[in-house]
Design an enzyme around this catalytic site. Structure first.
Site, mmCIF file in Angstrom:
data_model
loop_
_atom_site.group_PDB
_atom_site.id
_atom_site.type_symbol
_atom_site.label_atom_id
_atom_site.label_comp_id
_atom_site.label_asym_id
_atom_site.label_seq_id
_atom_site.Cartn_x
_atom_site.Cartn_y
_atom_site.Cartn_z
ATOM 1 N N CYS A 132 -18.230 -8.314 14.963
ATOM 2 C CA CYS A 132 -17.248 -8.848 14.016
ATOM 3 C C CYS A 132 -17.685 -8.478 12.603
ATOM 4 C CB CYS A 132 -17.172 -10.361 14.179
ATOM 5 S SG CYS A 132 -15.964 -11.162 13.109
ATOM 6 N N GLU A 179 -13.837 -8.030 23.586
ATOM 7 C CA GLU A 179 -14.462 -9.366 23.598
ATOM 8 C C GLU A 179 -15.159 -9.594 22.281
ATOM 9 O OE1 GLU A 179 -18.080 -11.939 24.037
ATOM 10 O OE2 GLU A 179 -17.941 -9.783 23.642
ATOM 11 N N ARG A 223 -19.885 -21.946 26.117
ATOM 12 C CA ARG A 223 -19.879 -20.670 25.394
ATOM 13 C C ARG A 223 -18.435 -20.193 25.286
ATOM 14 N NH1 ARG A 223 -24.224 -17.103 24.978
ATOM 15 N NH2 ARG A 223 -23.722 -15.004 24.253
ATOM 16 N N ARG A 225 -15.620 -17.640 23.901
ATOM 17 C CA ARG A 225 -15.440 -16.280 23.411
ATOM 18 C C ARG A 225 -13.958 -15.918 23.493
ATOM 19 N NH1 ARG A 225 -19.701 -17.237 21.768
ATOM 20 N NH2 ARG A 225 -21.631 -16.023 21.851
#
Length: 410
Positions: A132, A179, A223, A225
């Protein structure tokens, strides 16, 4: 390896597949998998029948693996018939782990920014867990002032998403799966995600759907995502239709921790003795444990939530991060007696991320503990990718139509 685990693998079923095919809850399947309880004879017979009738695996589509890490995305798409034809990963330690676990008939390329799109093989699916990064406003502002059109070639230039986009533009794969961290949507006040969305849909012409998935449904780890699925041709794919187990009824840490009771074969690097107890080196020193407690108390006094995450076998862990090697503070395992808590071993991290499971052939870890912690902390959760891949599978097997013309970008 237990008989149940062997038959399940021969049948080509993942743990979630076995849950669905056999009709038992995931906790029961894990207990059969690890030998904690004896499986029903009817379940074993059903696996035998599936294994006998299983058609030989043929490669029905090709894919490329960008920003591959240690191959988590690849592990989700090979079982449904995908063949990897190109891999890119710049970190040499990750490449070592990747090659130790995946058969490659091609060289793993390092810096994708230096690879012309035309030198990448044609492929049906593009997989990428790209970093990112913020996009520059400078070029966009200048073109706006001149009244000229601009697009991802201007806005995303110099970012690694640019390389994903240029490869999609050149090869027009049938589909892609990207992802990223959940915060991609809010990164740079939402501008980063908007540039990505516009590039994929308005400029490259793909039909795109996104979904934030919490791996807690499939592994004992909270988690979240974001997964971005795109298809070149319009179809009935519905990302929201992907059914996952109840997050509150997912597996607990006992499914990934070393049992330390002799039921697991010792792994010299991580455990010792007949009972395969975790090596003392993973227990926090008095100094580090004292520091973490003092640090947490200081922030509690200020009303902050910073601190360590202390868990036992029946808990779900926080998110494993790439910084876990520093002090292990986000996931500390409580130990019996008055012993200080301990870090997870790299083998437990591998299981926590779904790269291997108790009773299965272990995922090779050829690097140091420090590098292993970084790699697993940066990885995708394999069972989540497997679930997404299976949801995409019917649309990947459809006849591949001819590429549509790409919108011109000034």
């Amino acid at each position: 390896m237990t008989e149940f685990s062997r038959l399940r693998k021969e049948a080509g079923l993942s743990i979630p597949d076995a849950v669905e095919a056999l009709g038992y809850c995931e906790r029961t399947i894990y207990r059969w998998e690890t030998g904690d309880s004896a499986p029903r004879k009817a379940a074993l017979e059903m696996l035998r029948q599936v294994a006998r009738n299983k058609p030989p695996l043929s490669h029905s589509f090709t894919f490329i693996d960008l920003f591959a890490g240690i191959g988590g995305l690849r592990k989700g798409f090979e079982p449904i018939g995908g063949k990897c034809v190109f891999t890119s990963e710049w970190d040499r330690f990750s490449v070592a782990t990747y090659l130790a676990n995946h058969a490659c008939d091609h060289e793993v390329v390092g810096d994708i920014t230096k690879v012309p799109a035309g030198e990448i093989p044609s492929h049906d699916v593009l997989l990428a867990g790209f970093p990112c990064q913020p996009f520059s406003l400078a070029g966009v502002s200048k073109k706006n002032a001149l009244g000229r059109q601009h697009g991802f070639r201007c806005e995303a230039q110099g970012t690694l998403f640019f390389d994903v986009a240029r490869i999609i533009e050149h090869h027009r794969p049938k589909a892609f799966l990207l992802e990223n961290v959940k915060n991609l949507v809010s990164h740079d006040r939402g501008r980063t995600f908007e540039v990505i969305r516009k590039a994929l849909t308005e400029e490259l012409g793909y039909h795109v759907q996104t979904r934030v998935i919490d791996a807690k449904s499939l592994v004992p780890q909270h988690r979240e995502r974001i997964f971005i699925v795109g298809f070149r041709e319009e179809n009935d794919f519905d990302f929201d239709g992907l059914a996952l187990p109840d997050r509150d009824k997912g597996p607990r840490l006992d499914s990934i921790l070393h049992p330390e009771d002799g039921s697991e074969d010792p792994e010299e690097r991580f455990t010792e003795g007949a009972k395969a107890r975790v090596l003392p080196k993973y227990t926090l020193s008095d100094h580090l444990w004292g520091y973490l407690q003092n640090y947490a108390e200081k922030h509690r006094a200020k009303g902050n939530g910073f601190g360590f995450g202390l868990v036992d076998r029946y808990d779900v862990a926080r998110t494993l991060s790439a910084r876990y090697y520093k002090d292990g503070s986000e996931i500390l395992v409580r130990q019996r007696g008055h012993k200080n808590p301990r870090r997870l071993t790299p083998r437990e991290c591998s299981r926590l991320m779904g790269f291997d499971r108790l009773g299965e052939q272990p995922f090779a870890i050829p690097v140091s503990d420090t590098q292993a912690y970084k790699q697993f902390g940066n990885a995708v959760v394999v069972p989540v990718v497997e679930a997404v891949a299976r949801h995409m599978e019917p649309f990947l097997r459809q006849d591949i139509a001819s590429p549509r013309k790409v919108k011109e970008v000034a």
